[in-house]
Design an enzyme around this catalytic site. Structure first.
Site, PDB file in Angstrom:
ATOM      1  N   SER A 250       0.831  -1.551   0.301  1.00 45.25           N
ATOM      2  CA  SER A 250      -0.160  -0.107   0.078  1.00 45.25           C
ATOM      3  C   SER A 250       0.698   1.132   0.125  1.00 45.25           C
ATOM      4  O   SER A 250       0.964   1.157   0.614  1.00 45.25           O
ATOM      5  CB  SER A 250      -0.728   0.329   1.438  1.00 45.25           C
TER       6      SER A 250
ATOM      7  N   MET B 233     -11.909   4.136  -0.033  1.00 47.89           N
ATOM      8  CA  MET B 233     -12.729   4.875   1.369  1.00 47.89           C
ATOM      9  C   MET B 233     -13.597   5.592   0.926  1.00 47.89           C
ATOM     10  O   MET B 233     -12.769   7.000   1.780  1.00 47.89           O
ATOM     11  CB  MET B 233     -11.454   4.446   1.988  1.00 47.89           C
TER      12      MET B 233
ATOM     13  N   GLY C 239      -8.668   3.741   7.306  1.00 50.86           N
ATOM     14  CA  GLY C 239      -8.060   5.180   8.053  1.00 50.86           C
ATOM     15  C   GLY C 239      -6.899   5.483   7.902  1.00 50.86           C
ATOM     16  O   GLY C 239      -6.744   6.579   7.470  1.00 50.86           O
ATOM     17  N   PHE C 240      -6.220   4.788   8.785  1.00 52.04           N
ATOM     18  CA  PHE C 240      -5.033   5.116   8.971  1.00 52.04           C
ATOM     19  C   PHE C 240      -3.954   3.717   8.564  1.00 52.04           C
ATOM     20  O   PHE C 240      -4.391   2.518   9.234  1.00 52.04           O
ATOM     21  CB  PHE C 240      -4.807   5.356  10.218  1.00 52.04           C
ATOM     22  N   GLY C 241      -2.543   3.750   7.839  1.00 60.78           N
ATOM     23  CA  GLY C 241      -1.644   2.323   7.886  1.00 60.78           C
ATOM     24  C   GLY C 241      -0.705   2.045   9.445  1.00 60.78           C
ATOM     25  O   GLY C 241      -1.116   3.066  10.412  1.00 60.78           O
ATOM     26  N   GLY C 242      -0.432   1.319   9.848  1.00 56.90           N
ATOM     27  CA  GLY C 242       0.814   1.138  10.789  1.00 56.90           C
ATOM     28  C   GLY C 242      -0.218   0.501  11.810  1.00 56.90           C
ATOM     29  O   GLY C 242       0.051   0.459  13.187  1.00 56.90           O
TER      30      GLY C 242
ATOM     31  N   GLY D 208       1.454  -2.515   3.725  1.00 65.19           N
ATOM     32  CA  GLY D 208       1.764  -0.780   4.491  1.00 65.19           C
ATOM     33  C   GLY D 208       3.146  -1.090   4.715  1.00 65.19           C
ATOM     34  O   GLY D 208       3.704  -0.754   4.352  1.00 65.19           O
ATOM     35  N   SER D 209       2.964  -0.151   6.178  1.00 69.59           N
ATOM     36  CA  SER D 209       3.653  -0.381   6.876  1.00 69.59           C
ATOM     37  C   SER D 209       4.879  -1.292   6.558  1.00 69.59           C
ATOM     38  O   SER D 209       6.303  -1.344   6.621  1.00 69.59           O
ATOM     39  CB  SER D 209       3.592   0.425   8.058  1.00 69.59           C
TER      40      SER D 209
ATOM     41  N   HIS E 135      -1.003  -0.923  -4.464  1.00 67.75           N
ATOM     42  CA  HIS E 135      -2.305  -0.921  -3.303  1.00 67.75           C
ATOM     43  C   HIS E 135      -2.817   0.608  -3.210  1.00 67.75           C
ATOM     44  O   HIS E 135      -1.456   1.041  -2.408  1.00 67.75           O
ATOM     45  CB  HIS E 135      -2.639  -1.922  -2.346  1.00 67.75           C
TER      46      HIS E 135
ATOM     47  N   ASP F  14      -4.516   3.870  -2.144  1.00 68.86           N
ATOM     48  CA  ASP F  14      -6.277   3.776  -1.001  1.00 68.86           C
ATOM     49  C   ASP F  14      -6.598   5.202  -1.174  1.00 68.86           C
ATOM     50  O   ASP F  14      -5.416   5.947  -0.503  1.00 68.86           O
ATOM     51  CB  ASP F  14      -5.116   3.663   0.524  1.00 68.86           C
TER      52      ASP F  14
ATOM     53  N   MET G 267      -9.018   7.932   0.665  1.00 65.35           N
ATOM     54  CA  MET G 267      -9.283   8.536   1.848  1.00 65.35           C
ATOM     55  C   MET G 267     -10.374   9.843   1.538  1.00 65.35           C
ATOM     56  O   MET G 267      -9.398  10.503   1.062  1.00 65.35           O
ATOM     57  CB  MET G 267      -8.578   8.587   2.772  1.00 65.35           C
TER      58      MET G 267
ATOM     59  N   ASP H 124      -6.557  -6.790   4.113  1.00 68.46           N
ATOM     60  CA  ASP H 124      -5.618  -5.019   4.168  1.00 68.46           C
ATOM     61  C   ASP H 124      -5.779  -4.966   5.477  1.00 68.46           C
ATOM     62  O   ASP H 124      -6.503  -4.640   6.124  1.00 68.46           O
ATOM     63  CB  ASP H 124      -6.891  -4.650   3.497  1.00 68.46           C
ATOM     64  N   GLY H 125      -4.468  -4.339   6.384  1.00 65.03           N
ATOM     65  CA  GLY H 125      -4.363  -3.898   7.827  1.00 65.03           C
ATOM     66  C   GLY H 125      -3.690  -4.731   9.155  1.00 65.03           C
ATOM     67  O   GLY H 125      -4.090  -5.799   8.748  1.00 65.03           O
ATOM     68  N   GLY H 126      -2.995  -3.996   9.183  1.00 64.67           N
ATOM     69  CA  GLY H 126      -1.691  -5.444   9.722  1.00 64.67           C
ATOM     70  C   GLY H 126      -1.135  -6.435   9.389  1.00 64.67           C
ATOM     71  O   GLY H 126      -0.697  -7.116  10.106  1.00 64.67           O
TER      72      GLY H 126
ATOM     73  N   MET I 188     -11.143  -5.728   5.553  1.00 63.03           N
ATOM     74  CA  MET I 188      -9.937  -4.923   7.201  1.00 63.03           C
ATOM     75  C   MET I 188     -10.076  -5.976   7.927  1.00 63.03           C
ATOM     76  O   MET I 188     -10.946  -6.600   8.412  1.00 63.03           O
ATOM     77  CB  MET I 188     -11.134  -3.614   6.626  1.00 63.03           C
TER      78      MET I 188
ATOM     79  N   HIS J  31      -8.546   0.752  -3.596  1.00 67.48           N
ATOM     80  CA  HIS J  31      -9.215   1.143  -2.627  1.00 67.48           C
ATOM     81  C   HIS J  31     -10.180   1.974  -2.585  1.00 67.48           C
ATOM     82  O   HIS J  31      -9.089   2.637  -1.553  1.00 67.48           O
ATOM     83  CB  HIS J  31      -8.404   0.018  -1.659  1.00 67.48           C
TER      84      HIS J  31
HETATM   85  C1  DX5 Z   1      -5.998   1.236   5.405  1.00 59.84           C
HETATM   86  C2  DX5 Z   1      -6.005   1.198   4.189  1.00 59.84           C
HETATM   87  C3  DX5 Z   1      -4.733   0.043   4.199  1.00 59.84           C
HETATM   88  C4  DX5 Z   1      -3.447   0.451   4.987  1.00 59.84           C
HETATM   89  C5  DX5 Z   1      -2.627  -0.712   5.041  1.00 59.84           C
HETATM   90  O1  DX5 Z   1      -7.129   2.041   5.537  1.00 59.84           O
HETATM   91  O2  DX5 Z   1      -7.245   0.884   3.892  1.00 59.84           O
HETATM   92  O3  DX5 Z   1      -4.134  -0.363   3.219  1.00 59.84           O
HETATM   93  O4  DX5 Z   1      -2.333   1.470   4.213  1.00 59.84           O
HETATM   94  O5  DX5 Z   1      -1.205  -0.712   6.082  1.00 59.84           O
HETATM   95  P1  DX5 Z   1      -0.707  -1.152   7.440  1.00 59.84           P
HETATM   96  O6  DX5 Z   1      -0.138  -2.341   6.476  1.00 59.84           O
HETATM   97  O7  DX5 Z   1       0.857  -0.572   7.655  1.00 59.84           O
HETATM   98  O8  DX5 Z   1      -1.975  -1.532   8.071  1.00 59.84           O
HETATM   99 ZN    ZN Z   2      -6.905  -0.467   1.556  1.00 60.52          ZN
END
Ligand code: DX5
Ligand code: ZN
Length: 245
Positions: free
Chosen positions: A28, A88, A162-165, A215-216, A53, A55, A57, A193-195, A157, A86
């Site tokens: 991402s 959002m 809303g946020f990475g990490g 992402g991270s 990917h 994102d 928002m 997607d997520g973590g 999800m 993606h």
């Molecule tokens: C969150 C995004 C994800 C995010 C994932 O709303 O949809 O794609 O970037 O980031 P990580 O992998 O750091 O959770």
């Molecule tokens: Zn995403």
């Protein structure tokens, strides 16, 4: 014999359908350096990303703002990989054509974003793009049951969008298993997607997912680390399938 949602259950000795779909890693770019986004897309591509990917928002459907179709259009020439967009955002429909024109290969949106997801999935396909439907953590698998014939991808999800990490919500795994069974033999990718990290990737694969957004975990450590970051996730995922990479 029927399984979840009244669908025929696969014979015990049949290969689970997920096994026939390749494992794909989708970094991402939300975790990339936005000041040099084109170069970051090229770097993560060269580092072994299968999909890119993106994102999107809107600060309304989710409590953060990222980028829109003009940025997608600007980064599109920096990779020939599959762009997994993606959304959002809410509303969704007025913006689908702009993202299609900007170079998305697949457009996914949230089932929670409106009452006419079926129409939106058809709209995406009518523009020659793959369609995806997304579930936030609160949404049950049954919410997309009647949409599957219009979808090329289901995204679960494992954080609140809303946020990475953020930390992986492990409690989503039974939902992934339900969706895998519900999808049955349909040619649908099941994405998480997520973590996602090398530690959590095996849980996703064992539950039946085949596309992992990171992402991270993909972008940490700077450009020199991207290839090993992706390789570590891929290796962990392959290990969960009993494969070697
Ligand atoms: C969150 C995004 C994800 C995010 C994932 O709303 O949809 O794609 O970037 O980031 P990580 O992998 O750091 O959770
Ligand atoms: Zn995403």
């Amino acid at each position: 014999m029927t399984g979840p949602a009244g669908l025929p259950r696969a014979a015990p000795d049949a290969n689970p359908p997920a096994m026939s779909r390749p494992v794909l890693i989708a970094p991402s770019i939300l975790s990339a350096d936005f000041a040099r986004l084109g170069a970051e897309v090229a770097s993560i591509d060269a580092a072994g990303a299968d999909w890119i990917h993106c994102d999107v928002m809107d600060g309304h459907f989710v409590p953060n703002i990222s980028f829109g179709p003009d940025v997608l259009k600007a980064i599109r020439p920096h990779s020939t990989k599959f762009f997994d967009v993606h959304l959002m955002i809410q509303p969704v429909d007025p913006f689908i054509e702009a993202f299609a024109r900007a170079g998305a290969d697949l457009i996914s949106f949230h089932v929670e974003a409106g009452p006419h997801a079926h129409r939106t999935l058809r709209l995406i396909r009518s523009l020659g793009k793959k369609s995806g439907i997304v579930l936030t953590p609160q949404t049950p698998a049954s919410a997309v049951e009647h949409l599957l014939d219009e979808a090329d991808l289901v995204l679960v999800m494992t954080v609140n969008p809303g946020f990475g990490g953020q930390s992986f919500i492990r409690e989503m795994m039974p939902k992934v298993e339900q969706l895998r069974a519900m999808i049955g033999g349909r040619p649908i990718d099941l994405e998480i997607d997520g973590g996602v990290t090398p530690e959590t990737a095996p849980l996703c694969i064992k539950a039946g997912a085949n596309v992992l957004v990171a992402g991270s975990a993909a972008f940490r450590g700077g450009e020199g680390a991207y290839a090993s970051n992706i390789a570590a996730i891929r290796k962990a995922a392959a290990g969960a399938r009993g494969e070697w990479v």
